[in-house]
Write a protein that holds these residues in place. Sequence first.
Motif, PDB file in Angstrom:
ATOM      1  N   LEU A  57       0.802  -1.225   0.000  1.00  0.00           N
ATOM      2  CA  LEU A  57       0.000   0.000   0.000  1.00  0.00           C
ATOM      3  C   LEU A  57       0.838   1.281   0.000  1.00  0.00           C
ATOM      4  CD1 LEU A  57      -2.766  -1.018   2.583  1.00  0.00           C
ATOM      5  CD2 LEU A  57      -2.985  -0.888   0.091  1.00  0.00           C
ATOM      6  N   CYS A  58       2.091   1.178   0.500  1.00  0.00           N
ATOM      7  CA  CYS A  58       2.913   2.386   0.682  1.00  0.00           C
ATOM      8  C   CYS A  58       3.249   3.044  -0.660  1.00  0.00           C
ATOM      9  CB  CYS A  58       4.193   2.022   1.431  1.00  0.00           C
ATOM     10  SG  CYS A  58       5.317   3.416   1.620  1.00  0.00           S
ATOM     11  N   ARG A  59       3.306   4.376  -0.652  1.00  0.00           N
ATOM     12  CA  ARG A  59       3.629   5.137  -1.860  1.00  0.00           C
ATOM     13  C   ARG A  59       5.128   5.418  -1.955  1.00  0.00           C
ATOM     14  NH1 ARG A  59       0.026   3.600  -3.975  1.00  0.00           N
ATOM     15  NH2 ARG A  59      -0.123   5.218  -5.558  1.00  0.00           N
ATOM     16  N   ASN A  60       5.879   5.077  -0.924  1.00  0.00           N
ATOM     17  CA  ASN A  60       7.273   5.514  -0.861  1.00  0.00           C
ATOM     18  C   ASN A  60       8.113   4.508  -0.070  1.00  0.00           C
ATOM     19  OD1 ASN A  60       9.486   7.191  -1.103  1.00  0.00           O
ATOM     20  ND2 ASN A  60       8.957   8.416   0.714  1.00  0.00           N
ATOM     21  N   ARG A  61       8.242   3.288  -0.596  1.00  0.00           N
ATOM     22  CA  ARG A  61       8.939   2.236   0.144  1.00  0.00           C
ATOM     23  C   ARG A  61      10.430   2.551   0.306  1.00  0.00           C
ATOM     24  NH1 ARG A  61       5.335  -0.823  -3.023  1.00  0.00           N
ATOM     25  NH2 ARG A  61       6.856  -0.915  -4.713  1.00  0.00           N
ATOM     26  N   ALA A  67       7.421  -0.469   4.036  1.00  0.00           N
ATOM     27  CA  ALA A  67       6.602   0.743   4.016  1.00  0.00           C
ATOM     28  C   ALA A  67       7.318   1.874   4.746  1.00  0.00           C
ATOM     29  CB  ALA A  67       5.264   0.454   4.682  1.00  0.00           C
ATOM     30  N   CYS A  68       7.092   3.115   4.266  1.00  0.00           N
ATOM     31  CA  CYS A  68       7.781   4.262   4.863  1.00  0.00           C
ATOM     32  C   CYS A  68       7.170   4.653   6.203  1.00  0.00           C
ATOM     33  CB  CYS A  68       7.759   5.456   3.907  1.00  0.00           C
ATOM     34  SG  CYS A  68       6.128   6.237   3.757  1.00  0.00           S
ATOM     35  N   GLY A  69       5.893   4.394   6.373  1.00  0.00           N
ATOM     36  CA  GLY A  69       5.237   4.749   7.627  1.00  0.00           C
ATOM     37  C   GLY A  69       4.797   6.199   7.694  1.00  0.00           C
ATOM     38  N   GLU A  70       5.051   6.963   6.654  1.00  0.00           N
ATOM     39  CA  GLU A  70       4.775   8.398   6.730  1.00  0.00           C
ATOM     40  C   GLU A  70       3.876   8.926   5.613  1.00  0.00           C
ATOM     41  OE1 GLU A  70       8.753   9.839   6.920  1.00  0.00           O
ATOM     42  OE2 GLU A  70       8.994   8.937   8.909  1.00  0.00           O
ATOM     43  N   CYS A  71       3.794   8.211   4.511  1.00  0.00           N
ATOM     44  CA  CYS A  71       2.964   8.709   3.405  1.00  0.00           C
ATOM     45  C   CYS A  71       1.483   8.641   3.801  1.00  0.00           C
ATOM     46  CB  CYS A  71       3.243   7.908   2.138  1.00  0.00           C
ATOM     47  SG  CYS A  71       2.683   6.202   2.219  1.00  0.00           S
ATOM     48  N   ALA A  72       0.633   9.220   2.988  1.00  0.00           N
ATOM     49  CA  ALA A  72      -0.802   9.260   3.310  1.00  0.00           C
ATOM     50  C   ALA A  72      -1.363   7.850   3.488  1.00  0.00           C
ATOM     51  CB  ALA A  72      -1.555  10.004   2.211  1.00  0.00           C
ATOM     52  N   ALA A  73      -0.966   6.934   2.574  1.00  0.00           N
ATOM     53  CA  ALA A  73      -1.485   5.564   2.652  1.00  0.00           C
ATOM     54  C   ALA A  73      -1.017   4.880   3.940  1.00  0.00           C
ATOM     55  CB  ALA A  73      -1.020   4.767   1.435  1.00  0.00           C
ATOM     56  N   CYS A  74       0.253   5.080   4.293  1.00  0.00           N
ATOM     57  CA  CYS A  74       0.776   4.478   5.525  1.00  0.00           C
ATOM     58  C   CYS A  74       0.052   5.040   6.753  1.00  0.00           C
ATOM     59  CB  CYS A  74       2.276   4.735   5.654  1.00  0.00           C
ATOM     60  SG  CYS A  74       3.282   3.589   4.685  1.00  0.00           S
ATOM     61  N   ARG A  75      -0.156   6.375   6.751  1.00  0.00           N
ATOM     62  CA  ARG A  75      -0.812   6.977   7.921  1.00  0.00           C
ATOM     63  C   ARG A  75      -2.223   6.418   8.091  1.00  0.00           C
ATOM     64  NH1 ARG A  75       1.439  11.922   6.279  1.00  0.00           N
ATOM     65  NH2 ARG A  75      -0.636  12.676   5.702  1.00  0.00           N
TER      66      ARG A  75
HETATM   67 ZN   LIG Z   1       4.347   4.859   3.104  1.00  0.00          ZN
END
Ligand SMILES: [Zn+2]
Length: 335
Positions: A57-61, A67-75
């Motif tokens: 789901l992450c937009r910025n692995r 997952a980055c944990g910070e993008c909109a999808a991660c949040r």
């Molecule tokens: Zn992310």
Amino acid sequence: MTDASASDITTPPWHAALWARMAHAIASDRVAHGLLVCGPPGVGKRVFADRIVAALLCRNRNAEGDACGECAACRQRIAATHPDISRLVPEEAGKLIKVDQVRAFSQRLHLTPQYDSGRIGWIDPAEDLSPSAANSLLKTLEEPPPACHIVLVTDRVSALMPTVRSRCQLWRLAPPAPDAAREWLQTNGVDAQGLDADSLRTPFAALDRDAQDYAALVNGWDATLSDVIRNREDAASAADRLAKQPADLLTDWLYRRASALLAVALMEGGETHEPRALPDNLARVATRMDPHAFQPWCAQVAQAARLARSNADWQLVIESLLLDLKSRLKRRQSK
Ligand SMILES: [Zn+2]
């Protein structure tokens, strides 16, 4: 690490090789639509499955494919408000997943996703699908909506319908080596120095519950088994107590005892070169066993494990297992 599912624990090192393969598949956009994450209890299957979902789901692995944990999808995922995740779980613990639930689940997966990463279906535990529910799922597994991924989690892949299994890619997590488990538990605040081999094989169980409690449980089950074999306790009262224990841990223990007993029984002269996988009193029983008479019992243990989550009378299942074991041992002695 900012991933919610792993925020307070470090990544298990025994997942690393499997994760590298998964990260590569995700990066090259070659992830199967049906992903079956399996392995014995306590190895961290749900942590691994969560990690897959997060990365998909992450937009910025990141460089590890996490997952980055910070993008909109991660949040949104971390806040449990991600619109593209659908979960299929039993309505009540211990109950089977019903066919109506599967229909609703499949319909949700066909809705247009909010993000172009596609929809995610999560089925846990997958062995709790009723036969009709599993049948109803087949079409969705076979022809999933575009960009949709369905992650199934199971302790007992053998309990799944072969038709479900064959439509999924298997991701099997093995228990860690004792040293790796010990080190990981220590890093995560569990005093692992005194843990026995059983607890080290199920580090997440050791992490979840007080590790001493788990070792005590296993010691108690071993003592019960030995007492039943030696006629110090009858099978009915032993089954009454065992049926109240956590079924997944109990069946895992039974599996391991059955295969260790068989391994010892098969050894010429009863001498083992392996480190003892059995307590002494059970090992003594095993050296006197006829492996041919005992082998069918191992198959029955596997069969019983399948019944643990069904509507079968669990206490009766355990009692007949114990009685059958005794009759097999008796046949040997009377020869
Ligand atoms: Zn992310």
